[in-house]
Structure formats: C-alpha cells, structure tokens
Design an enzyme around this catalytic site. Structure first.
Site, PDB file in Angstrom:
ATOM      1  N   HIS A 279      20.069  26.855  -7.869  1.00 50.99           N
ATOM      2  CA  HIS A 279      19.555  27.198  -6.539  1.00 50.99           C
ATOM      3  C   HIS A 279      18.040  27.017  -6.487  1.00 50.99           C
ATOM      4  O   HIS A 279      17.504  26.395  -5.565  1.00 50.99           O
ATOM      5  CB  HIS A 279      19.923  28.635  -6.163  1.00 50.99           C
ATOM      6  CG  HIS A 279      19.139  29.131  -4.985  1.00 50.99           C
ATOM      7  ND1 HIS A 279      19.474  28.825  -3.688  1.00 50.99           N
ATOM      8  CD2 HIS A 279      18.001  29.868  -4.922  1.00 50.99           C
ATOM      9  CE1 HIS A 279      18.582  29.360  -2.870  1.00 50.99           C
ATOM     10  NE2 HIS A 279      17.670  30.005  -3.592  1.00 50.99           N
TER      11      HIS A 279
ATOM     12  N   HIS B 251      15.034  24.601  -3.844  1.00 50.06           N
ATOM     13  CA  HIS B 251      13.660  24.857  -3.396  1.00 50.06           C
ATOM     14  C   HIS B 251      12.637  23.785  -3.752  1.00 50.06           C
ATOM     15  O   HIS B 251      11.692  23.565  -2.998  1.00 50.06           O
ATOM     16  CB  HIS B 251      13.155  26.182  -3.992  1.00 50.06           C
ATOM     17  CG  HIS B 251      13.730  27.401  -3.360  1.00 50.06           C
ATOM     18  ND1 HIS B 251      13.326  27.849  -2.112  1.00 50.06           N
ATOM     19  CD2 HIS B 251      14.677  28.280  -3.776  1.00 50.06           C
ATOM     20  CE1 HIS B 251      13.988  28.961  -1.805  1.00 50.06           C
ATOM     21  NE2 HIS B 251      14.839  29.239  -2.796  1.00 50.06           N
TER      22      HIS B 251
ATOM     23  N   SER C 159      21.784  24.367  -1.442  1.00 54.12           N
ATOM     24  CA  SER C 159      22.391  24.546  -2.771  1.00 54.12           C
ATOM     25  C   SER C 159      23.826  25.057  -2.684  1.00 54.12           C
ATOM     26  O   SER C 159      24.442  25.335  -3.703  1.00 54.12           O
ATOM     27  CB  SER C 159      21.538  25.493  -3.632  1.00 54.12           C
ATOM     28  OG  SER C 159      21.487  26.785  -3.066  1.00 54.12           O
TER      29      SER C 159
ATOM     30  N   GLU D 279      15.086  29.928   3.175  1.00 56.48           N
ATOM     31  CA  GLU D 279      16.445  29.951   2.620  1.00 56.48           C
ATOM     32  C   GLU D 279      17.494  29.334   3.551  1.00 56.48           C
ATOM     33  O   GLU D 279      18.368  28.608   3.104  1.00 56.48           O
ATOM     34  CB  GLU D 279      16.866  31.388   2.281  1.00 56.48           C
ATOM     35  CG  GLU D 279      16.051  32.038   1.171  1.00 56.48           C
ATOM     36  CD  GLU D 279      16.263  31.402  -0.217  1.00 56.48           C
ATOM     37  OE1 GLU D 279      17.108  30.510  -0.369  1.00 56.48           O
ATOM     38  OE2 GLU D 279      15.535  31.815  -1.135  1.00 56.48           O
TER      39      GLU D 279
HETATM   40  N1  HBI Z   1      12.013  36.504  -7.147  1.00 53.47           N
HETATM   41  N2  HBI Z   1      12.561  34.845  -8.654  1.00 53.47           N
HETATM   42  C1  HBI Z   1      12.501  35.294  -7.391  1.00 53.47           C
HETATM   43  N3  HBI Z   1      12.947  34.499  -6.386  1.00 53.47           N
HETATM   44  C2  HBI Z   1      12.885  34.910  -5.089  1.00 53.47           C
HETATM   45  O1  HBI Z   1      13.287  34.162  -4.195  1.00 53.47           O
HETATM   46  C3  HBI Z   1      12.374  36.184  -4.806  1.00 53.47           C
HETATM   47  C4  HBI Z   1      11.927  36.973  -5.881  1.00 53.47           C
HETATM   48  N4  HBI Z   1      11.434  38.173  -5.642  1.00 53.47           N
HETATM   49  C5  HBI Z   1      11.304  38.694  -4.331  1.00 53.47           C
HETATM   50  C6  HBI Z   1      11.816  37.827  -3.269  1.00 53.47           C
HETATM   51  N5  HBI Z   1      12.301  36.657  -3.529  1.00 53.47           N
HETATM   52  C7  HBI Z   1      11.855  38.307  -1.858  1.00 53.47           C
HETATM   53  O2  HBI Z   1      11.137  39.452  -1.708  1.00 53.47           O
HETATM   54  C8  HBI Z   1      11.407  37.263  -0.831  1.00 53.47           C
HETATM   55  O3  HBI Z   1      12.557  36.992  -0.099  1.00 53.47           O
HETATM   56  C9  HBI Z   1      10.430  37.750   0.139  1.00 53.47           C
HETATM   57 FE    FE Z   2      15.995  30.975  -2.875  1.00 56.54          FE
END
Ligand code: HBI
Ligand code: FE
Length: 296
Positions: A134, A139, A202, A180
């Site tokens: 994903h 991304h 994804s 997303e």
């Molecule tokens: N950590 N690894 C990872 N990937 C994310 O997409 C992610 C995160 N921590 C927090 C977060 N997303 C969310 O708070 C965001 O959607 C704002």
């Molecule tokens: Fe994501």
C-alpha cells in the site's frame, strides 16, 4: 483487524529491529521471504493491469519513472535515489503506523514513511493498516509529481500546526478523502474520472468500485465540507470527492487552516454517506449494495 492481532503481528515482525527516535528503521531487506516477494509480485501485476485506464496519468508516469520492480520488493534506498531528483522527496522505512506528529514531521521534510513489511498471502484483498505494498505502490508514484509533492509537504506543515490546536481529526479527514481515496476529473478527450488516492490504487475491489459502482456518491472537492465529514475505515467508501487538478489541492492548503476548520466545526459532522444541498453532485449514490472490501 483487531488491535490485539495487529500488535502481535508487529511484535513478530519487529523483533530485533532498531527503531530510531523519528520511528525510522533500516529496511531489513534480508527478512523478506520468498513468500513476501511473491505477494509483492502478485499484487503488483494485478494492480498495474487493473489501473490502466483507471488511474490518473501522473501516477502511471511515476510508476514508470521510478521503475518500481514487478518481481521483487523494492530496495527503499535505491528507490529514494530515483525519487529524490524528481521532486526532492525520499522514502524512509518504518515499522508501521507512526504517531501523527511524527508522521507530519516526516511529510513536512519531504520524507514519506513506508511500512517495511508485506501483508500475508491471505490478506491480498484487504487489510486495514498500511503495509509495504500500500505505502509503496499506492503512495510513492505520485510523489514524483511536482504539484502533488508540494501538496504533501504543505499538508505535513499544516498537520504540525493543526496538532497544536486540537484540529487533527479534521486534518485526518482531508488526508483520507484526498491522499487515500481521492478521484480526479480526466481532462483528456476520454473524459470521466480517474483514481489518484493510494487507498483506491492499492485495492483491487475499490479501484473498480470507486469508478464504476452506482452505490457511492461522487462529489466535487470542497475543503470545508471534507474536513467536517466522517469516514469509515472498514468498508469501501460511501462518498468520493473529486478534484479538478492537483493545483486545486495545493491551493486549498495554502491558506491558514485554523479559521476554515473552526467554521466547519460549527456544524455537526456529516455522515460518510450524506449528500448536502450545497454539494456539487457528480453522481448521487444509490447506496445499493454497499460492498465490503474484498467482496469483489
Ligand atoms: N503512519 N506510517 C504511517 N502511515 C500513515 O499513513 C499514517 C501514520 N500515522 C498517522 C497517520 N497516517 C494519520 O494521522 C494521517 O491520516 C493524518
Ligand atoms: Fe496510505
């Protein structure tokens, strides 16, 4: 997936990995099994075929330019070396979800955190938390688009500010409905809509459903509306928001967001499937046959 199972999974995956203060690790490439690479290969083949004609052009350009290998899980450092000259972004390995402020700080510095581990073969169609497929396939291609790359950095900066004002839930909704699960108008002769959101790109079922099903709403992008709209993480979306261009996204986060969020917060949050009189309706969902991801 329940928290307990998720934690067990992480314990198993993360044993012995050194996690730095910013939650990054060195991608433990030797730990990938033959099965992990096979899962990558299978998902890569399936999604790249499915996305032709469905995903926006910059995504395909990025996929090609970055040379994301079809057969093996990419080496993150080598991928960063290809990404960096395009937009100045790099990717860093993390054990999974990281705390919000850590996440925003990475984005604000043009570092995209990528979960190092791959889902299991019985999770090809669905898992709730991000895995390597994903994060990378979904991304990273768009991080090579200059305007989208700038949006992501600015989003991170705005996130750091929002966190200090208790406005994180609103910022999380913006991420959800754009990064997303965003759709974009296709301005080519073909017309119609295209996918740009990583959660759609994804997912096999959602990359079909988001564009072709009559069930979900497809509404014009509206910042104040989105940040006051709830979302579901356990099913495909009831509503998709459609942008005209990445410039529209970037412009939306160039202003000070505090006042916008405060105004939005004055009315009760909208449900995930609500349609409002003020909405720009591209398609009003029938709501018929909501699918759970994995059903297709
Ligand atoms: N950590 N690894 C990872 N990937 C994310 O997409 C992610 C995160 N921590 C927090 C977060 N997303 C969310 O708070 C965001 O959607 C704002
Ligand atoms: Fe994501």
């Amino acid at each position: 997936m329940s928290t307990v199972i998720t934690e067990k999974l992480h314990e198993q995956f993360d044993a012995g990995l050194v996690t730095r203060a910013d939650f990054t690790i060195d991608q433990p490439y030797d730990r990938y099994s033959t099965v992990d690479h096979a899962v990558w290969q299978q998902l890569y083949a399936r999604q790249s075929a499915l996305l032709r004609g469905r995903v926006c052009e910059p995504f395909l350009t990025g996929l090609e330019r970055l040379g994301l290998a079809p057969a093996r899980i990419p080496d993150f450092a080598a991928l960063s070396d290809k990404l960096m000259p395009t937009t100045g972004w790099q990717i860093v390995a993390v054990p999974g979800l990281v705390p919000d402020e850590v996440f925003f700080d990475h984005l604000a510095h043009r570092r995209f955190p990528v979960t190092w581990w791959m889902r299991r073969p019985d999770q090809l169609d669905y898992l709730q938390e991000p895995d390597c497929f994903h994060d990378l396939f979904g991304h990273v291609p768009l991080l090579s688009d200059p305007v989208f790359a700038d949006y992501m950095q600015l989003y991170g900066e705005q996130g750091l500010a929002a966190a200090q004002h208790g406005l994180l839930p609103m910022l999380a909704r913006l991420y959800w409905y754009t990064v997303e699960f965003g759709l974009m108008r296709d301005h080519s002769a073909a017309g119609g809509l295209k996918i740009y959101g990583a959660g759609i790109a994804s997912s096999r079922s959602e990359s079909i459903y988001s564009l072709e099903s009559d069930a979900p709403n497809r509404l014009a992008f509206d910042l104040a509306r989105i940040v006051n709209t709830q979302f579901r993480i356990d099913t495909v979306q009831k509503t998709y928001f459609v942008i005209d261009s990445f410039e529209q996204l970037f412009d939306a986060v160039r202003q000070e967001l505090g006042p916008v969020f405060a105004k939005a917060a004055a009315s009760a949050p909208h449900g995930a499937g609500d349609v409002l009189p003020s909405d720009g309706i591209i398609h009003r969902g029938t709501g018929a046959g909501w699918l759970k991801d994995g059903d297709v």
